[in-house]
Design a protein around this motif. Structure first.
Motif, PDB file in Angstrom:
ATOM      1  N   ASP A 136       1.255  12.339   8.467  1.00 29.56           N
ATOM      2  CA  ASP A 136      -0.162  12.188   8.137  1.00 29.56           C
ATOM      3  C   ASP A 136      -0.405  12.164   6.631  1.00 29.56           C
ATOM      4  OD1 ASP A 136       0.431  14.785   7.519  1.00 29.56           O
ATOM      5  OD2 ASP A 136      -1.222  15.681   8.660  1.00 29.56           O
ATOM      6  N   GLY A 137       0.673  12.237   5.844  1.00 28.21           N
ATOM      7  CA  GLY A 137       0.531  12.193   4.395  1.00 28.21           C
ATOM      8  C   GLY A 137       0.375  13.551   3.742  1.00 28.21           C
TER       9      GLY A 137
ATOM     10  N   PRO B 165      10.589   5.182  -8.487  1.00 23.73           N
ATOM     11  CA  PRO B 165      10.458   4.468  -9.760  1.00 23.73           C
ATOM     12  C   PRO B 165      11.060   5.221 -10.942  1.00 23.73           C
ATOM     13  CG  PRO B 165       8.393   4.433  -8.550  1.00 23.73           C
ATOM     14  CD  PRO B 165       9.293   5.407  -7.845  1.00 23.73           C
ATOM     15  N   SER B 166      11.544   4.459 -11.885  1.00 24.93           N
ATOM     16  CA  SER B 166      12.065   4.994 -13.155  1.00 24.93           C
ATOM     17  C   SER B 166      13.158   6.031 -12.957  1.00 24.93           C
ATOM     18  CB  SER B 166      10.922   5.595 -13.985  1.00 24.93           C
ATOM     19  OG  SER B 166       9.925   4.637 -14.222  1.00 24.93           O
ATOM     20  N   GLY B 167      13.987   5.803 -11.947  1.00 28.41           N
ATOM     21  CA  GLY B 167      15.096   6.723 -11.727  1.00 28.41           C
ATOM     22  C   GLY B 167      14.666   8.118 -11.364  1.00 28.41           C
ATOM     23  N   GLY B 168      13.465   8.267 -10.817  1.00 29.65           N
ATOM     24  CA  GLY B 168      12.991   9.583 -10.414  1.00 29.65           C
ATOM     25  C   GLY B 168      12.148  10.284 -11.449  1.00 29.65           C
ATOM     26  N   ALA B 169      11.832   9.592 -12.565  1.00 30.56           N
ATOM     27  CA  ALA B 169      11.098  10.241 -13.654  1.00 30.56           C
ATOM     28  C   ALA B 169       9.598  10.274 -13.401  1.00 30.56           C
ATOM     29  CB  ALA B 169      11.379   9.530 -14.979  1.00 30.56           C
ATOM     30  N   GLU B 170       9.109   9.470 -12.442  1.00 30.25           N
ATOM     31  CA  GLU B 170       7.676   9.404 -12.181  1.00 30.25           C
ATOM     32  C   GLU B 170       7.320  10.232 -10.948  1.00 30.25           C
ATOM     33  OE1 GLU B 170       5.612   8.028 -14.161  1.00 30.25           O
ATOM     34  OE2 GLU B 170       7.029   6.994 -15.470  1.00 30.25           O
ATOM     35  N   PRO B 171       6.136  10.892 -10.947  1.00 32.48           N
ATOM     36  CA  PRO B 171       5.750  11.739  -9.814  1.00 32.48           C
ATOM     37  C   PRO B 171       5.104  10.958  -8.667  1.00 32.48           C
ATOM     38  CG  PRO B 171       4.101  11.919 -11.528  1.00 32.48           C
ATOM     39  CD  PRO B 171       5.168  11.011 -12.066  1.00 32.48           C
ATOM     40  N   PHE B 172       5.748   9.889  -8.234  1.00 36.87           N
ATOM     41  CA  PHE B 172       5.271   9.171  -7.054  1.00 36.87           C
ATOM     42  C   PHE B 172       6.419   8.348  -6.476  1.00 36.87           C
ATOM     43  CE2 PHE B 172       4.439   6.364 -10.632  1.00 36.87           C
ATOM     44  CZ  PHE B 172       4.890   5.125 -10.193  1.00 36.87           C
TER      45      PHE B 172
ATOM     46  N   PRO C 203       1.192   3.149   7.161  1.00 36.20           N
ATOM     47  CA  PRO C 203       1.283   2.302   8.355  1.00 36.20           C
ATOM     48  C   PRO C 203       1.099   0.813   8.063  1.00 36.20           C
ATOM     49  CG  PRO C 203      -0.810   3.475   8.315  1.00 36.20           C
ATOM     50  CD  PRO C 203       0.028   4.044   7.211  1.00 36.20           C
ATOM     51  N   GLU C 204       0.511   0.491   6.901  1.00 30.05           N
ATOM     52  CA  GLU C 204       0.313  -0.915   6.573  1.00 30.05           C
ATOM     53  C   GLU C 204       1.592  -1.621   6.168  1.00 30.05           C
ATOM     54  OE1 GLU C 204      -0.645   1.351   2.706  1.00 30.05           O
ATOM     55  OE2 GLU C 204      -0.638   1.683   4.878  1.00 30.05           O
ATOM     56  N   VAL C 205       2.647  -0.852   5.898  1.00 29.97           N
ATOM     57  CA  VAL C 205       3.916  -1.444   5.486  1.00 29.97           C
ATOM     58  C   VAL C 205       4.786  -1.666   6.722  1.00 29.97           C
ATOM     59  CG1 VAL C 205       5.947  -1.206   4.025  1.00 29.97           C
ATOM     60  CG2 VAL C 205       3.764  -0.224   3.291  1.00 29.97           C
ATOM     61  N   PRO C 206       5.192  -2.916   6.992  1.00 32.25           N
ATOM     62  CA  PRO C 206       6.036  -3.197   8.161  1.00 32.25           C
ATOM     63  C   PRO C 206       7.344  -2.413   8.109  1.00 32.25           C
ATOM     64  CG  PRO C 206       5.198  -5.238   7.199  1.00 32.25           C
ATOM     65  CD  PRO C 206       4.868  -4.130   6.237  1.00 32.25           C
ATOM     66  N   ARG C 207       7.849  -2.063   9.290  1.00 27.59           N
ATOM     67  CA  ARG C 207       9.109  -1.348   9.402  1.00 27.59           C
ATOM     68  C   ARG C 207      10.235  -2.313   9.754  1.00 27.59           C
ATOM     69  NH1 ARG C 207       5.718   1.975   7.529  1.00 27.59           N
ATOM     70  NH2 ARG C 207       5.692   4.157   8.191  1.00 27.59           N
ATOM     71  N   PRO C 208      11.462  -2.015   9.241  1.00 28.98           N
ATOM     72  CA  PRO C 208      11.806  -0.913   8.350  1.00 28.98           C
ATOM     73  C   PRO C 208      11.214  -1.117   6.965  1.00 28.98           C
ATOM     74  CG  PRO C 208      13.673  -2.366   8.584  1.00 28.98           C
ATOM     75  CD  PRO C 208      12.648  -2.860   9.541  1.00 28.98           C
TER      76      PRO C 208
ATOM     77  N   VAL D 167       4.212  -6.103   0.683  1.00 26.82           N
ATOM     78  CA  VAL D 167       3.304  -5.019   1.044  1.00 26.82           C
ATOM     79  C   VAL D 167       3.862  -3.717   0.469  1.00 26.82           C
ATOM     80  CG1 VAL D 167       2.097  -3.824   2.902  1.00 26.82           C
ATOM     81  CG2 VAL D 167       2.768  -6.228   3.190  1.00 26.82           C
ATOM     82  N   THR D 168       3.052  -2.990  -0.289  1.00 31.77           N
ATOM     83  CA  THR D 168       3.502  -1.742  -0.895  1.00 31.77           C
ATOM     84  C   THR D 168       2.477  -0.640  -0.669  1.00 31.77           C
ATOM     85  OG1 THR D 168       2.508  -2.229  -3.050  1.00 31.77           O
ATOM     86  CG2 THR D 168       4.780  -2.972  -2.689  1.00 31.77           C
ATOM     87  N   CYS D 169       2.939   0.575  -0.805  1.00 35.84           N
ATOM     88  CA  CYS D 169       2.097   1.754  -0.636  1.00 35.84           C
ATOM     89  C   CYS D 169       2.636   2.835  -1.553  1.00 35.84           C
ATOM     90  CB  CYS D 169       2.117   2.195   0.829  1.00 35.84           C
ATOM     91  SG  CYS D 169       1.375   3.813   1.159  1.00 35.84           S
ATOM     92  N   GLU D 170       1.773   3.483  -2.309  1.00 30.80           N
ATOM     93  CA  GLU D 170       2.191   4.516  -3.254  1.00 30.80           C
ATOM     94  C   GLU D 170       1.891   5.893  -2.685  1.00 30.80           C
ATOM     95  OE1 GLU D 170       0.703   5.773  -7.628  1.00 30.80           O
ATOM     96  OE2 GLU D 170       1.500   3.722  -7.486  1.00 30.80           O
TER      97      GLU D 170
END
Length: 405
Positions: A129-130, A70-77, A59-64, A87-90
């Protein structure tokens, strides 16, 4: 002769990179200032981005907000970021995501995970809710993540997924409610080899009322001449989500074209395709009626017509310029056509490097690929609103996967 061949090779490589950038939204390299009607706009322009407070996921990241992989999908996040990158959120996920398959729908994020040992792919859902949960009813035998493709309805209530069976000659398509109810097989073991060319099934989107599913049959192998690729879809169908006979909407091969369909409206009432030989865009309505034939302001490249959230059709056209032996769009134009698509198009943005449209972000903002040589990056331009349109880079969004609104 050698010089002409070298230039052609560079042009082919450039258009190959352009295609990959437009379809997969890859970026890299540094950009140059845009020139707009003779004036230079400075990038990045962070205060041009909308700043609507978010809710639900991050919710801290403004919309849209942009969902990047990351890394073309190689990272698990996944990383959720504001348009200005401030503003970023992982968000942690269960495993690497292939082909950047992340879908935002109904306030949730959906992505596939593969069990390599069992060669099984299953979709996961991250709720508002994550919380994260596997959707076990989607578990499908697959040789790779790349042979599994899915889509989710805008409200998040329906899911469709398809797979290419081992060997690559057949495929199947399923649909279900997001809670697993009403699971059914829409296509079972259909042939995917046409004239010795392998294809795959791509569920594209549901109609707004979730009663219809649109899907495409796509070629797995592409010809060496990338200039003939001007769209996203090759052969487009609709099928009742409750089951029934598919209906062919358009087949590029019947026009002697290849991957020519840029996009279609949410309800399928109109679609647009690019005719490379004529350097025009045809907008087609129900029953095949030609609503408009658009002749762009530049014709060296005409590509990727894309319908926006309010029905507007956007497309890019550009004039090719050779600089130090490298082709660049100089200039590139973004044009808009309003529904019902029978009027005149309007050029809303022109700048050197504008190469292709990646996607609409919201009703006013477009993400596009800008190229200044063999590398490119994603940028955003506000095509509606007060003041002169100004574009700015999408920092760190080289693997843009979805948009949270």
């Amino acid at each position: 002769m050698h010089q002409r061949k070298s230039t052609l090779q560079k042009l082919t490589v450039f258009l190959f990179l352009l295609l990959l950038l437009a379809l997969a939204a890859c970026t890299g390299g540094a950009g140059q200032p845009e020139t707009i009607d003779g004036a230079t706009a400075t990038r990045p322009v962070a205060n041009e981005a909308p700043a609507t407070p978010g809710e639900g996921l991050c919710p801290e990241v403004p919309r849209p907000a942009l969902v990047t992989n990351p890394s073309g999908g190689a990272e698990p996040f996944l990383v959720v970021m504001s348009l200005d990158g401030e503003v970023t959120c992982e968000i942690g996920i269960e495993g690497p995501v292939g082909n950047r398959q992340v879908v935002s729908a109904g306030g949730s994020l959906f992505y596939p995970v593969m069990d390599a040992a069992g060669q099984t792919v299953v979709l996961y859902r991250i709720g508002p809710d994550g919380s994260s949960q596997p959707l076990d009813f989607t578990a499908t035998q697959a040789e790779s993540l790349g042979s599994f493709i899915f889509t989710v309805s805008e409200d998040g209530r329906k899911i469709a997924w398809a797979v290419v069976h081992p060997g690559g000659s057949t495929g199947s398509l399923w649909v279900a409610d997001s809670d697993g109810a009403n699971r059914s097989t829409l296509l079972d073991g259909i042939a995917l080899t046409v004239q010795e060319v392998s294809h795959y099934l791509q569920p594209v989107r549901f109609s707004p009322d979730n009663t219809m599913l649109f899907y495409a049959i796509q070629p797995s192998r592409h010809p060496a001449v990338w200039t003939i690729i001007r769209g996203r879809y090759h052969k487009l169908f609709s099928v009742p989500a409750a089951g029934g006979a598919p209906e062919l909407i358009f087949d590029c091969t019947r026009q002697g074209l290849f991957l020519c369909i840029g996009d279609f409206t949410p309800d399928g009432s109109a679609y647009a395709y690019t005719h490379i030989d004529q350097s025009v865009i045809h907008v087609i309505g129900r029953g095949g009626a030609v609503l408009n034939t658009l002749t762009p302001p530049a014709t060296d490249y005409v590509g990727m017509p894309t319908f926006g959230p309010t029905g507007e059709l956007a497309f890019v056209s550009w004039k090719l310029s050779l600089e130090d032996g490298v082709p660049v769009p100089r200039p590139g134009h973004i044009s808009l056509l309003e529904a019902p698509y029978t009027g005149d198009m309007e050029i809303v943005f022109s700048a050197d490097g504008v190469a292709n449209i990646a996607r609409w972000i919201d009703e006013s903002h477009l993400a596009y690929v800008q190229m200044y040589g063999p590398t490119g990056e994603l940028a955003i331009v506000q095509v509606h609103g007060e003041g002169q349109p100004v574009s700015y880079e999408l920092p760190g969004a080289g693997n843009l996967s979805a948009v949270l609104r």
